[in-house]
Motif scaffolding. Structure first.
Motif, PDB file in Angstrom:
ATOM      1  N   PHE A  82       1.067  -1.092   0.011  1.00 54.54           N
ATOM      2  CA  PHE A  82      -0.076  -0.197  -0.048  1.00 54.54           C
ATOM      3  C   PHE A  82       0.896   1.125   0.188  1.00 54.54           C
ATOM      4  O   PHE A  82       1.872   1.281   0.470  1.00 54.54           O
ATOM      5  CB  PHE A  82      -0.786   0.022   1.199  1.00 54.54           C
ATOM      6  CG  PHE A  82      -1.573  -1.138   1.283  1.00 54.54           C
ATOM      7  CD1 PHE A  82      -3.146  -1.125   0.711  1.00 54.54           C
ATOM      8  CD2 PHE A  82      -1.580  -2.185   2.013  1.00 54.54           C
ATOM      9  CE1 PHE A  82      -3.860  -2.261   0.888  1.00 54.54           C
ATOM     10  CE2 PHE A  82      -2.292  -3.440   1.980  1.00 54.54           C
ATOM     11  CZ  PHE A  82      -3.466  -3.453   1.593  1.00 54.54           C
ATOM     12  N   GLU A  83       0.431   2.375  -0.678  1.00 53.35           N
ATOM     13  CA  GLU A  83       0.982   3.795  -0.365  1.00 53.35           C
ATOM     14  C   GLU A  83       0.105   4.765   0.407  1.00 53.35           C
ATOM     15  O   GLU A  83      -1.165   4.640  -0.080  1.00 53.35           O
ATOM     16  CB  GLU A  83       1.415   4.051  -1.852  1.00 53.35           C
ATOM     17  CG  GLU A  83       2.106   5.514  -1.698  1.00 53.35           C
ATOM     18  CD  GLU A  83       2.532   6.134  -2.982  1.00 53.35           C
ATOM     19  OE1 GLU A  83       2.098   5.677  -4.011  1.00 53.35           O
ATOM     20  OE2 GLU A  83       3.092   7.404  -2.805  1.00 53.35           O
ATOM     21  N   ALA A  84       0.970   5.074   1.324  1.00 55.32           N
ATOM     22  CA  ALA A  84      -0.116   6.093   1.952  1.00 55.32           C
ATOM     23  C   ALA A  84       0.189   7.402   1.383  1.00 55.32           C
ATOM     24  O   ALA A  84       1.212   7.988   0.953  1.00 55.32           O
ATOM     25  CB  ALA A  84       0.575   6.191   3.473  1.00 55.32           C
ATOM     26  N   LEU A  89       5.226   5.171   2.571  1.00 52.45           N
ATOM     27  CA  LEU A  89       5.214   6.341   2.978  1.00 52.45           C
ATOM     28  C   LEU A  89       6.022   7.287   2.287  1.00 52.45           C
ATOM     29  O   LEU A  89       7.500   7.033   2.094  1.00 52.45           O
ATOM     30  CB  LEU A  89       5.879   6.388   4.473  1.00 52.45           C
ATOM     31  CG  LEU A  89       6.082   7.832   5.022  1.00 52.45           C
ATOM     32  CD1 LEU A  89       4.845   8.272   5.711  1.00 52.45           C
ATOM     33  CD2 LEU A  89       7.013   7.610   6.418  1.00 52.45           C
ATOM     34  N   ASN A  90       5.554   8.430   1.908  1.00 49.78           N
ATOM     35  CA  ASN A  90       6.315   9.435   1.050  1.00 49.78           C
ATOM     36  C   ASN A  90       7.044  10.487   1.799  1.00 49.78           C
ATOM     37  O   ASN A  90       6.742  10.918   2.898  1.00 49.78           O
ATOM     38  CB  ASN A  90       5.468  10.221   0.165  1.00 49.78           C
ATOM     39  CG  ASN A  90       4.751   9.362  -1.258  1.00 49.78           C
ATOM     40  OD1 ASN A  90       5.399   9.003  -2.474  1.00 49.78           O
ATOM     41  ND2 ASN A  90       3.563   8.905  -0.946  1.00 49.78           N
ATOM     42  N   VAL A  91       8.481  10.427   1.561  1.00 49.08           N
ATOM     43  CA  VAL A  91       9.176  11.672   2.353  1.00 49.08           C
ATOM     44  C   VAL A  91       9.877  12.568   1.237  1.00 49.08           C
ATOM     45  O   VAL A  91      10.404  11.886   0.248  1.00 49.08           O
ATOM     46  CB  VAL A  91      10.107  10.953   3.172  1.00 49.08           C
ATOM     47  CG1 VAL A  91      11.107  12.146   3.738  1.00 49.08           C
ATOM     48  CG2 VAL A  91       9.766  10.057   4.107  1.00 49.08           C
ATOM     49  N   ILE A 142      10.059   3.518   2.561  1.00 52.14           N
ATOM     50  CA  ILE A 142      10.062   5.162   2.377  1.00 52.14           C
ATOM     51  C   ILE A 142      10.429   5.222   0.906  1.00 52.14           C
ATOM     52  O   ILE A 142      11.318   4.979   0.105  1.00 52.14           O
ATOM     53  CB  ILE A 142      10.985   5.431   3.178  1.00 52.14           C
ATOM     54  CG1 ILE A 142      10.747   5.238   4.488  1.00 52.14           C
ATOM     55  CG2 ILE A 142      11.573   6.884   3.251  1.00 52.14           C
ATOM     56  CD1 ILE A 142      12.037   4.701   5.346  1.00 52.14           C
ATOM     57  N   GLU A 143       9.273   6.164   0.446  1.00 45.12           N
ATOM     58  CA  GLU A 143       9.418   6.546  -0.996  1.00 45.12           C
ATOM     59  C   GLU A 143      10.209   7.895  -1.083  1.00 45.12           C
ATOM     60  O   GLU A 143       9.511   8.786  -0.526  1.00 45.12           O
ATOM     61  CB  GLU A 143       8.048   6.543  -1.655  1.00 45.12           C
ATOM     62  CG  GLU A 143       7.465   5.298  -2.056  1.00 45.12           C
ATOM     63  CD  GLU A 143       6.105   5.388  -2.642  1.00 45.12           C
ATOM     64  OE1 GLU A 143       6.125   6.345  -3.516  1.00 45.12           O
ATOM     65  OE2 GLU A 143       5.454   4.537  -2.835  1.00 45.12           O
ATOM     66  N   ILE A 144      11.196   7.914  -1.728  1.00 42.95           N
ATOM     67  CA  ILE A 144      11.842   9.288  -1.998  1.00 42.95           C
ATOM     68  C   ILE A 144      11.991   9.376  -3.415  1.00 42.95           C
ATOM     69  O   ILE A 144      12.221   8.344  -4.337  1.00 42.95           O
ATOM     70  CB  ILE A 144      13.310   9.175  -1.222  1.00 42.95           C
ATOM     71  CG1 ILE A 144      13.922   7.839  -1.172  1.00 42.95           C
ATOM     72  CG2 ILE A 144      13.119   9.524   0.336  1.00 42.95           C
ATOM     73  CD1 ILE A 144      15.281   7.842  -0.946  1.00 42.95           C
ATOM     74  N   VAL A 149      12.792   4.176  -4.847  1.00 48.02           N
ATOM     75  CA  VAL A 149      12.807   5.392  -5.541  1.00 48.02           C
ATOM     76  C   VAL A 149      11.758   6.001  -6.200  1.00 48.02           C
ATOM     77  O   VAL A 149      11.244   5.171  -7.239  1.00 48.02           O
ATOM     78  CB  VAL A 149      14.080   5.281  -6.454  1.00 48.02           C
ATOM     79  CG1 VAL A 149      14.156   6.744  -7.248  1.00 48.02           C
ATOM     80  CG2 VAL A 149      15.383   5.053  -5.575  1.00 48.02           C
ATOM     81  N   ASP A 150      11.025   6.829  -5.978  1.00 49.38           N
ATOM     82  CA  ASP A 150       9.600   7.372  -6.633  1.00 49.38           C
ATOM     83  C   ASP A 150       9.913   8.001  -7.969  1.00 49.38           C
ATOM     84  O   ASP A 150      10.979   8.699  -8.055  1.00 49.38           O
ATOM     85  CB  ASP A 150       9.018   8.354  -5.547  1.00 49.38           C
ATOM     86  CG  ASP A 150       7.486   8.222  -5.534  1.00 49.38           C
ATOM     87  OD1 ASP A 150       7.138   7.706  -6.552  1.00 49.38           O
ATOM     88  OD2 ASP A 150       6.818   9.105  -4.749  1.00 49.38           O
ATOM     89  N   ASP A 151       8.961   8.160  -8.752  1.00 48.38           N
ATOM     90  CA  ASP A 151       8.790   8.853 -10.046  1.00 48.38           C
ATOM     91  C   ASP A 151      10.150   8.429 -10.681  1.00 48.38           C
ATOM     92  O   ASP A 151      10.823   9.538 -11.389  1.00 48.38           O
ATOM     93  CB  ASP A 151       8.881  10.211  -9.633  1.00 48.38           C
ATOM     94  CG  ASP A 151       7.710  10.767  -8.872  1.00 48.38           C
ATOM     95  OD1 ASP A 151       6.677   9.992  -8.894  1.00 48.38           O
ATOM     96  OD2 ASP A 151       7.744  11.786  -8.380  1.00 48.38           O
ATOM     97  N   LEU A 211      12.517   0.306  -7.534  1.00 44.39           N
ATOM     98  CA  LEU A 211      12.186   1.339  -8.237  1.00 44.39           C
ATOM     99  C   LEU A 211      10.817   1.633  -8.723  1.00 44.39           C
ATOM    100  O   LEU A 211      10.056   0.579  -9.143  1.00 44.39           O
ATOM    101  CB  LEU A 211      12.909   1.331  -9.595  1.00 44.39           C
ATOM    102  CG  LEU A 211      14.480   1.224  -9.390  1.00 44.39           C
ATOM    103  CD1 LEU A 211      15.111   0.991 -10.966  1.00 44.39           C
ATOM    104  CD2 LEU A 211      15.236   2.263  -8.875  1.00 44.39           C
ATOM    105  N   LYS A 212      10.277   2.860  -8.466  1.00 39.48           N
ATOM    106  CA  LYS A 212       8.938   2.967  -8.836  1.00 39.48           C
ATOM    107  C   LYS A 212       8.839   3.955 -10.088  1.00 39.48           C
ATOM    108  O   LYS A 212       9.208   4.824  -9.961  1.00 39.48           O
ATOM    109  CB  LYS A 212       8.231   3.624  -7.514  1.00 39.48           C
ATOM    110  CG  LYS A 212       6.606   3.672  -7.498  1.00 39.48           C
ATOM    111  CD  LYS A 212       6.146   3.864  -6.095  1.00 39.48           C
ATOM    112  CE  LYS A 212       4.564   3.859  -6.010  1.00 39.48           C
ATOM    113  NZ  LYS A 212       3.906   4.445  -4.976  1.00 39.48           N
ATOM    114  N   ILE A 213       8.638   3.096 -11.041  1.00 36.58           N
ATOM    115  CA  ILE A 213       8.460   3.709 -12.454  1.00 36.58           C
ATOM    116  C   ILE A 213       7.446   5.037 -12.454  1.00 36.58           C
ATOM    117  O   ILE A 213       6.083   4.684 -12.129  1.00 36.58           O
ATOM    118  CB  ILE A 213       8.394   2.941 -13.675  1.00 36.58           C
ATOM    119  CG1 ILE A 213       9.537   1.850 -13.572  1.00 36.58           C
ATOM    120  CG2 ILE A 213       8.482   3.607 -14.872  1.00 36.58           C
ATOM    121  CD1 ILE A 213       9.342   0.793 -14.578  1.00 36.58           C
TER     122      ILE A 213
END
Ligand code: C2E
Ligand code: CA
Ligand code: CA
Length: 659
Positions: free
Chosen positions: A423-425, A482-484, A514-516, A543-545, A564-566
């Motif tokens: 899940f992503e918050a 969790l996005n930081v 942790i999504e950065i 790694v987000d985006d 890696l989050k494309i």
């Protein structure tokens, strides 16, 4: 005292022509009286010639004294020479009774006695400034009269001679008294003049100091431009004038891009030099008399008034932006310093100086937001945005405290099995007045009002709560992300905060991801140490985006990134765009070769999901599966999802859960 002597000389010289003229007239009158009583005699004529010559010599000597500036430089000598002249005249007159045979002072020659007495008295009355000069003239004359009276040997003559002696005494006393008066008058005058001079000097000093203070009060000491105080007064004055003459007043606010970092890295003196150079550049570019001011720090302002003010202000801004392309001295090197400019005009945007400044500031902020190095003009939308921003900043703290700011969750799905993979918050806030406040707005406002740590702690707590609830819903071992935002690492210790929150909730860090963004990865100075700590503590890192920036692969490996989050721009319409497919398959192989999980977000259609699965993506997130939703709704969604057989799940792909 030379100044007093100077005044005495001046007094004598002032009356000199009239003294000599009176003398000459009296000489002629004396000649007439003598000729009338005794007939014309040669010796009388010789006496007259001598007396007149003395007068001429006295006149010449005064001119000489004046020409040689002796009068001004040696007043004592001048007084002496003039006294000699007066004495010569006095003795000449004194000789007169001896030239006449049978001189009868109280009979035939009484007229001469009166003339001589008058001359002596006149001299004392006239020469009040310098006693010796009056006395050396009058005493020989009076002595000569006394002598001629005594010579007669009669009582009346004796009596008159006695009176004349008393007169000499009175003359001497009177002369001395008048000289003292003259001197004390002169001293008083000199003192008054000196006082007046010193007052004038003091006044000039005060005026000079005032001008200096005024300059100090109105000028910026570093650049020499007008300072904020002067600018405020000037702008208000310009607007007041513009109201009357119905004109525009245009304000430009200019900001030096990234000045703070220049100042921090190259030092304050380099920063000061840079500000001076920019001030000079402003002066060189804006030559139509518009007011140029430094408002403080790296902020400058220009006020344009008069005809075609708007057009001229736009021109100024464009020329400034053009001029800023030339390199400028920056410490030991030359650098190109960018400028951002905001423009606002009276009466179009603001009704007074304060409003105009606020509008120009908003336009400046817009210029910076849009990538700097440009000029933006104010428009009413900016005001609305700024007001919205203000309300968000003002209400954020309470909203975090009350739980109005909360996390919603979006499921992540395994593309092959359709099982829940995580899940992503995502932060959510329904503001009572503004409605839905977007996550970037919340995150930015938190940065501005220094609430970033409390905001992320709040979401982290929600993440922990969900993580603990998941096993009860039959889901084990999946992560909650969790996005930081990258800026947060510089603001506070994200690692400390996360360790504290997960510790309080007793959640295993390996269940938290942790999504950065790549931006944070690229700034190892700030985030590096904290990311290492988080990784060591067991947190998963994603790694987000991914694909939007330029991550350093070497650094990614050294950080032991898990996923890696494309970026969702690659997922959108991937079925239709072959280039996106190629890119995704390249990113997938990159992930495989680096042993990194790949997740793709923003999957909206079944076609895209199918293509992505074929391209090797294992996990996906997107509206196709579920929208972000609050925990309560998520629990229902999970239960429903778990109850579906894989086949049933396939059939329900297209139903979109949540708001
Ligand atoms: P993100 O991390 O890339 O989050 C994904 C965004 O894509 C979310 O927008 C999500 O609602 C949206 N999304 C998910 N599936 C789809 C889809 O199929 N189609 C489309 N068009 N969009 C989809 P959201 O919630 O508005 O968040 C926007 C950004 O705000 C996030 O981008 C993230 O960068 C940031 N953000 C959100 N929550 C937080 C937070 O708690 N902390 C921080 N620091 N940033 C957050
Ligand atoms: Ca994210
Ligand atoms: Ca993303």
């Amino acid at each position: 005292m030379p100044a007093v002597m100077q005044a005495q000389v001046d007094d004598i010289i002032d009356g000199h022509p009239s003294t000599l003229a009176l003398n000459a007239i009296n000489l002629l009158v004396a000649l007439c009286i003598i000729t009338f009583n005794h007939g014309l005699q040669l010796r009388t004529l010789v006496w007259l010639a001598l007396a007149l010559s003395i007068l001429v010599l006295r006149r010449i000597s005064v001119n000489y004294l004046r020409g040689r500036i002796i009068v001004a430089q040696k007043p004592k000598s001048a007084l002496f020479i003039m006294s000699l002249g007066a004495a010569a005249s006095g003795f000449c007159w004194a000789a007169l009774p001896f030239l006449i045979d049978d001189f009868a002072p109280l009979a035939d020659d009484a007229a001469l006695i009166i003339l001589l007495g008058g001359l002596a008295a006149g001299s004392v009355v006239k020469q009040i400034g310098y006693t010796p000069l009056a006395l050396v003239f009058s005493i020989p004359i009076l002595c000569s009269i006394i002598f001629s009276l005594v010579r007669i040997g009669e009582w009346p003559e004796y009596l008159l001679a006695g009176c004349l002696m008393m007169l000499i005494y009175v003359f001497v006393r009177r002369s001395l008294w008048t000289e003292r008066m003259f001197v004390s008058n002169q001293l008083a005058r000199l003192e008054a003049t000196a006082l007046a001079d010193s007052l004038t000097r003091a006044n000039n000093d005060i005026l000079r100091q005032n001008t200096r203070l005024e300059a100090l009060a109105n000028r910026d000491t570093l650049t020499g431009l007008a300072n904020r105080m002067f600018f405020n007064g000037h702008l208000s004055g310009d607007i007041a004038r513009a109201v009357v003459v119905n004109e525009q007043v245009v304000l430009l606010i200019i900001d030096v891009d990234r000045f703070k970092s220049i100042n921090d890295t190259l030092g304050h003196s380099a920063g000061d030099t840079l500000l001076c150079d920019i001030g000079n550049r402003l002066r060189d570019t804006i030559t139509d008399g518009s007011l140029i001011a430094r408002l403080g720090g790296d902020e400058f302002a220009v006020v344009v008034t008069g005809e075609r003010a708007m057009e001229r202000a736009r021109n100024h801004a464009n020329r400034l932006l053009l001029a800023s392309r030339a390199a400028i001295r920056c410490g030991a090197t030359n650098s190109v310093i960018g400028l951002s400019i905001g423009l606002a005009a009276y009466p179009d945007h603001g009704a007074n100086a304060e409003e105009l400044l606020a509008c120009a500031d908003m336009a400046l902020y817009d210029a910076k937001r849009l990538g700097r190095r440009q000029m933006r003009e104010f428009n009413p939308d900016l005001k609305r945005d700024a007001e919205r921003q203000r309300i968000i900043e003002q209400d954020l703290e309470k909203a975090i405290e009350s739980g109005a700011v909360t996390a919603w969750f979006q499921p992540q799905i395994n593309l092959a099995t359709r099982d829940i993979a995580g899940f992503e918050a995502l932060v959510r806030w329904q503001h009572p007045q503004l409605g839905f406040v977007s996550p970037p707005e919340i995150v930015n406002a938190a940065g501005v009002v220094h609430l970033s740590d409390r905001l992320t702690a709040r979401i982290a707590a929600d993440v922990c709560l969900l993580s603990k609830r998941l096993p009860e819903l039959g889901i084990k071992g999946v992560t909650v992300a969790l996005n930081v935002s990258p800026r947060e690492f510089a603001l506070y210790s994200v690692a400390d905060m996360l360790e504290r929150v997960t510790g309080e909730h007793g959640v295993d860090p390996s269940l938290i991801e942790i999504e950065i963004t790549e931006e944070a990865i690229l700034d190892p100075e700030i985030a590096g140490e904290q990311l290492k700590r988080l990784e060591t503590a067991g947190y998963k890192l994603a790694v987000d985006d991914f694909g939007m920036g330029h991550s350093s692969l070497a650094y990614l490996i050294s950080l032991k990134i898990d996923r890696l989050k494309i970026d969702r721009s690659f997922a959108q319409d991937v079925a239709r765009f072959e280039t996106n497919q190629k890119l995704i398959s390249a990113l997938v192989s990159l992930g495989e070769s680096l042993s990194l999980d790949i997740i793709i977000e923003g999957v909206e259609t079944a076609e895209d999901a199918a293509i992505l699965a074929r391209l090797g993506c294992t996990t996906a997130q997107g509206y196709l599966f579920a929208r972000p939703m609050p925990v309560k709704q998520l629990e229902d969604w999970i239960t429903e999802h778990q109850n579906k057989t894989p086949l049933k799940r396939k059939a329900s792909h297209l139903s979109v859960a949540g708001p």
